[in-house]
Design a protein around this motif. Sequence first.
Motif, PDB file in Angstrom:
ATOM      1  N   UNK A   1       0.867  -1.181   0.000  1.00  0.00           N
ATOM      2  CA  UNK A   1       0.000   0.000   0.000  1.00  0.00           C
ATOM      3  C   UNK A   1       0.901   1.227   0.000  1.00  0.00           C
ATOM      4  N   UNK A   2       1.047   1.840  -1.161  1.00  0.00           N
ATOM      5  CA  UNK A   2       2.003   2.931  -1.334  1.00  0.00           C
ATOM      6  C   UNK A   2       1.378   4.280  -0.995  1.00  0.00           C
ATOM      7  N   UNK A   3       2.121   5.058  -0.215  1.00  0.00           N
ATOM      8  CA  UNK A   3       1.734   6.440   0.130  1.00  0.00           C
ATOM      9  C   UNK A   3       0.325   6.507   0.706  1.00  0.00           C
ATOM     10  N   UNK A   4       0.079   5.711   1.745  1.00  0.00           N
ATOM     11  CA  UNK A   4      -1.228   5.685   2.412  1.00  0.00           C
ATOM     12  C   UNK A   4      -1.166   6.513   3.693  1.00  0.00           C
ATOM     13  N   UNK A   5      -2.225   7.258   3.969  1.00  0.00           N
ATOM     14  CA  UNK A   5      -2.353   7.960   5.242  1.00  0.00           C
ATOM     15  C   UNK A   5      -2.926   6.995   6.272  1.00  0.00           C
ATOM     16  N   UNK A   6      -2.907   7.392   7.546  1.00  0.00           N
ATOM     17  CA  UNK A   6      -3.484   6.568   8.608  1.00  0.00           C
ATOM     18  C   UNK A   6      -4.969   6.330   8.336  1.00  0.00           C
ATOM     19  N   UNK A   7      -5.671   7.380   7.931  1.00  0.00           N
ATOM     20  CA  UNK A   7      -7.105   7.251   7.655  1.00  0.00           C
ATOM     21  C   UNK A   7      -7.366   6.254   6.535  1.00  0.00           C
TER      22      UNK A   7
ATOM     23  N   UNK B   1       4.404   3.922   3.219  1.00  0.00           N
ATOM     24  CA  UNK B   1       4.161   2.741   2.404  1.00  0.00           C
ATOM     25  C   UNK B   1       4.214   1.517   3.305  1.00  0.00           C
ATOM     26  N   UNK B   2       3.136   0.763   3.338  1.00  0.00           N
ATOM     27  CA  UNK B   2       3.023  -0.408   4.198  1.00  0.00           C
ATOM     28  C   UNK B   2       3.055  -1.662   3.335  1.00  0.00           C
ATOM     29  N   UNK B   3       3.921  -2.606   3.694  1.00  0.00           N
ATOM     30  CA  UNK B   3       4.063  -3.850   2.931  1.00  0.00           C
ATOM     31  C   UNK B   3       3.572  -5.024   3.780  1.00  0.00           C
TER      32      UNK B   3
END
Length: 431
Positions: free
Chosen positions: A102-108, A132-134
């Motif tokens: 998930x590239x360039x995601x905010x907390x929301x 970015x969360x993998x």
Amino acid sequence: MSIIHILDGQTDVILATSSKFYNDVHRETLKNEEIFDFIEPITSKASPYLNKRNRVIIPTDDGFFKEFIIEKAYQSKGGIEVYSSASYFELMKAKPIAPMTLSSYSVEMLLDFILNDSDWIPGIKVYDGIKTIVFDEYTDPYSALKKVADEFGLELRFRIETNKNRITGRYVDLLERVGEWRGKEITSGKDLLNAKRIEFTQNIVTALVGVGPQKENGKRDVVTVANESARQAWGRNGQHLWGIYQVPDDGGNEDMTIQRITQLTSDELQKRISTVISWEVESADIEHIFGREHEKVRLGDQVRVKLTDFNPQFFLDARIISREGSIRTKAQKKYVLGEFIEYTAEDIKSVKRMLQKQIEKKLSETQVLEITYPKGDIDEKLKDVPITDDNFPDETPPTPENFEGSGLFKIIQLKWDYSPSSLIASYEVYA
């Protein structure tokens, strides 16, 4: 009088209420481990519904509610023993998340994505940046929330909202910090009932063999790291206490250099060469006494503990990382303390001596007038003039003297002499 509600596990319809439960224990931790256990009389109208994964709603000290799912129930002549865990653990059984990036995601955005197929919805969010969360493998939403909290350096809080005895929303908050400083002091002779200082030495080692992740050719790099000071402190007959450390796979095994493996192994050794100290405190719950509302303690709060009946005496600055007690009889609570700094009576005396020396360095009236105005002049000059960044004197203060740094448990304590030679708005400490 505390009342609990029993809800149908599938429809949330209220099946019964009870005020006759007893021997109840509510325990919660900052690691989001939470349970509620109690005994219900066998003759109670609620007893037939304490099964089938039905839900239990309990009140909190602040007038809110918590929700639990019945995991086990034992029936005997005396009553029904009920064991329940927080309903947010059900997120472990929500629809799994496939491996993805998930590239360039905010907390929301992340909360919306993770909670999409669950009973929970995003609540309070305090982080404005993006990351970015993998997800390398299939994971459950609960574990995904934990990962997001770790990545953003935030803490999770789960809560429910109700209206007329019905649940209107289940919320997941991501906060900078759960709890706050309320000025609470737990003190011998006032509300401190008991305290335990627990010292763990079982996992101490003085040297580690670091084993790197497996490479494509099937081989692993191996390093050895040792600490001489720790060997002298803990070793027997001059020998090291050895341990094995499996260096975690960071997704780039071929790029994991010997230097990196050595650094990670050395970091791990630093965690294992010292005694691990923990504190457990039992305190009278006096916030419900008239005029003592300021004495409340909540999970995550920062508190001070004065153990003046210990030998030697201890003084603690600590955080509540676990909280346990009864919702029916609120006479006392048990706390586990973390992120604490220990002070002995000698430490306190040392600080007093340092302050006394500073007081003794009195400035003459002439020296005072060289750096400021008489109080009367200052009052006149500042009359009706608010202090702002625009009129605060921007003068570089001298380098602090007698600087000391002490490595404590998860904390580095810094000390230096206060200098009255200039007006200091704040201190900033860099690396």
